[in-house]
Design an enzyme around this catalytic site. Structure first.
Site, PDB file in Angstrom:
ATOM      1  N   CYS A 198       7.136  -4.704  16.067  1.00 16.66           N
ATOM      2  CA  CYS A 198       6.866  -3.714  17.108  1.00 16.66           C
ATOM      3  C   CYS A 198       5.470  -3.988  17.676  1.00 16.66           C
ATOM      4  O   CYS A 198       4.510  -4.154  16.931  1.00 16.66           O
ATOM      5  CB  CYS A 198       6.954  -2.299  16.546  1.00 16.66           C
ATOM      6  SG  CYS A 198       8.609  -1.887  15.928  1.00 16.66           S
ATOM      7  N   CYS A 220       6.817  -6.895   7.298  1.00 20.80           N
ATOM      8  CA  CYS A 220       7.845  -6.300   8.146  1.00 20.80           C
ATOM      9  C   CYS A 220       8.378  -7.374   9.079  1.00 20.80           C
ATOM     10  O   CYS A 220       7.650  -8.288   9.474  1.00 20.80           O
ATOM     11  CB  CYS A 220       7.271  -5.135   8.950  1.00 20.80           C
ATOM     12  SG  CYS A 220       8.514  -4.179   9.852  1.00 20.80           S
ATOM     13  N   CYS A 249      -0.470   5.581  10.107  1.00 18.16           N
ATOM     14  CA  CYS A 249       0.815   5.005  10.494  1.00 18.16           C
ATOM     15  C   CYS A 249       0.583   3.682  11.210  1.00 18.16           C
ATOM     16  O   CYS A 249      -0.217   3.596  12.139  1.00 18.16           O
ATOM     17  CB  CYS A 249       1.555   5.935  11.448  1.00 18.16           C
ATOM     18  SG  CYS A 249       1.801   7.584  10.814  1.00 18.16           S
ATOM     19  N   CYS A 281       2.251  -2.008  16.549  1.00 20.16           N
ATOM     20  CA  CYS A 281       2.110  -1.721  15.117  1.00 20.16           C
ATOM     21  C   CYS A 281       1.358  -2.843  14.413  1.00 20.16           C
ATOM     22  O   CYS A 281       1.779  -4.002  14.448  1.00 20.16           O
ATOM     23  CB  CYS A 281       3.491  -1.541  14.494  1.00 20.16           C
ATOM     24  SG  CYS A 281       3.450  -1.175  12.726  1.00 20.16           S
ATOM     25  N   GLU A 313       0.826  -1.198   0.000  1.00 20.77           N
ATOM     26  CA  GLU A 313       0.000   0.000   0.000  1.00 20.77           C
ATOM     27  C   GLU A 313       0.861   1.250   0.000  1.00 20.77           C
ATOM     28  O   GLU A 313       1.928   1.293   0.620  1.00 20.77           O
ATOM     29  CB  GLU A 313      -0.943   0.006   1.211  1.00 20.77           C
ATOM     30  CG  GLU A 313      -2.050  -1.032   1.088  1.00 20.77           C
ATOM     31  CD  GLU A 313      -2.982  -1.056   2.290  1.00 20.77           C
ATOM     32  OE1 GLU A 313      -2.514  -0.781   3.412  1.00 20.77           O
ATOM     33  OE2 GLU A 313      -4.158  -1.348   2.102  1.00 20.77           O
ATOM     34  N   CYS A 318       3.594   8.588   1.127  1.00 23.81           N
ATOM     35  CA  CYS A 318       4.180   7.607   2.039  1.00 23.81           C
ATOM     36  C   CYS A 318       4.435   6.321   1.261  1.00 23.81           C
ATOM     37  O   CYS A 318       3.512   5.694   0.754  1.00 23.81           O
ATOM     38  CB  CYS A 318       3.243   7.354   3.211  1.00 23.81           C
ATOM     39  SG  CYS A 318       3.845   6.123   4.376  1.00 23.81           S
TER      40      CYS A 318
END
Length: 411
Positions: A148, A144, A382, A151, A124, A137
């Site tokens: 975290c 990933c 985010c 997240c 995305e 962005c």
């Protein structure tokens, strides 16, 4: 009225037609440095004496005009165009879905072709319009690896790194969709004004950890900032990292863009839990790398991202420790109200507490803007970017606030 408006490609903006064709194993000319492009042309029979001129032509068509079809390169001979079509591609990725928020935020779900024996992957890309600027962005990985704990993106396993072509294609496609390239019939050599561009800033803050894909990110950003092409100022490009210390040094030396650090805690014990890479590169090493980042000044600051988690990292004592931690570093602290997602154990700090936290940091001499909700109806915030197979059901989206990436890089 539905909170999320899914628009067709034709309905969103009037933009030049973009050539998207089934992808093969043909190498793409997008994402190649000039010397690499020259080598490929020589291998395909372009005389050495012509190579520099041919590379200059291709660079202009790819990065000034934004063409995605060799046949649009009007000053390239027909024989040359046929050779290029036979051996190379400049096609854009497929747009699986394009969404526009009520506040103007846009999100594209893009599909890239298989690499080798792999399968197609989806990422995305998000565009955030603001007064006087527009920020794109960009993602650097599919998934990933950092996990975290706060997240949502981090709950998706890493599939693979994106290539330099795939990173750069996100910028090219967004400019296509926003009508941000000059008209195709503008004479070559004509002065194309930089003012009025819809995409003025880019941030490497999408899916993935950019510094775990250093070489591809480096190549893409050097091309994005090349003065004869896309021509984005390095002060308008921000790379965000969770703290991969060796590559922070390399970023300063080899890329030279603005730096943002996903900090989120002021003590190693808490940051080990929130941002597990801290166990490998603890705060003292991270701060040392930040202090050594080239060119720091009050006009060229490091941005520190700090997500506000209720009763976790939002006390005034945390604010005091944050000021101590950043002593001597020209810095801005972006305070991010937490974006809830299904399954999370965290809550967003109370607004009153966020304001107290911000006031203390401001009084200590640091700018500490609180991000305003953006793109809340399309889950574009985010830490909320995930590929199609991992995303929430659309009916869940209305339950969540979203903060968009904003105010990074030079105005």
């Amino acid at each position: 009225m539905a909170a999320t408006e899914i628009l067709s490609r034709a309905d969103i903006v009037k933009a030049p037609e973009v050539r998207v064709v089934p992808r093969t194993e043909k190498p793409s000319l997008i994402g190649l440095l000039r010397e690499d492009m020259a080598k490929l042309l020589v291998e395909r029979g372009v005389p050495e004496r012509q190579v520099k001129m041919r590379v200059s032509q291709l660079w202009h068509w790819l990065y000034v005009r934004g063409v995605s079809d060799f046949d649009e390169m009007s000053n390239v001979s027909k024989d040359m165009r046929e050779m290029l079509k036979e051996h190379f591609t400049i096609a854009r990725p497929e747009i699986v879905e394009e969404q526009v928020s009520n506040d103007g935020t846009r999100k594209w779900l893009l599909r890239f072709p298989p690499r080798g024996a792999g399968r197609p992957v989806e990422i995305e890309t998000v565009y955030i319009p603001e007064e006087g600027r527009g920020t794109l962005c960009i993602s650097s990985q599919v998934g990933c690896t950092l996990t975290c704990s706060f997240c949502h993106t981090g709950t998706q396993k890493l599939v693979r790194n994106l290539t330099a072509e795939e990173i750069l294609s996100q910028l090219l496609l967004a400019r296509d969709r926003l009508g941000d390239f000059p008209e195709r019939d503008t004479p070559q050599g004509a002065i194309v004004p930089a003012e009025g561009r819809k995409i003025t800033n880019i941030v490497m803050m999408g899916m993935g950890e950019p510094l775990y894909n250093f070489e591809n990110v480096k190549t893409a950003l050097l091309i994005a900032s090349d003065g004869d092409g896309l021509s984005l100022s390095k002060r308008r490009i921000t790379l965000s990292t969770s703290g991969i210390v060796p590559e922070i040094y390399r970023t300063g030396e080899e890329i030279g863009v603005m730096l943002a650090i996903s900090l989120h805690a002021v003590k190693d014990e808490l940051r080990d839990m929130l941002v597990p890479i801290n166990k490998k590169y603890p705060l003292n090493e991270l701060m040392e790398a930040c202090r050594a980042y080239p060119g720091l000044s009050n006009a060229r600051r490091i941005t520190f991202e700090y997500v506000m988690l209720k009763d976790v990292n939002d006390s005034l004592e945390d604010a005091k420790e944050l000021v101590k931690l950043l002593k001597g570093i020209p810095a801005k602290i972006n305070l991010i109200p937490f974006n809830p997602w299904p399954g999370t154990n965290y809550q967003c700090s109370d607004w009153e507490q966020i304001e107290k936290f911000a006031d203390f940091i401001n009084q200590a001499g640091y700018a500490s803007p609180i991000r305003t909700p953006r793109g809340r109806d399309i889950l574009a915030a985010c830490g909320q970017l995930k590929s199609e197979s991992e995303r929430m059901r659309k009916v869940d989206r209305l339950a969540f606030e979203a903060m968009m990436i904003a105010n990074h890089g030079e105005d």
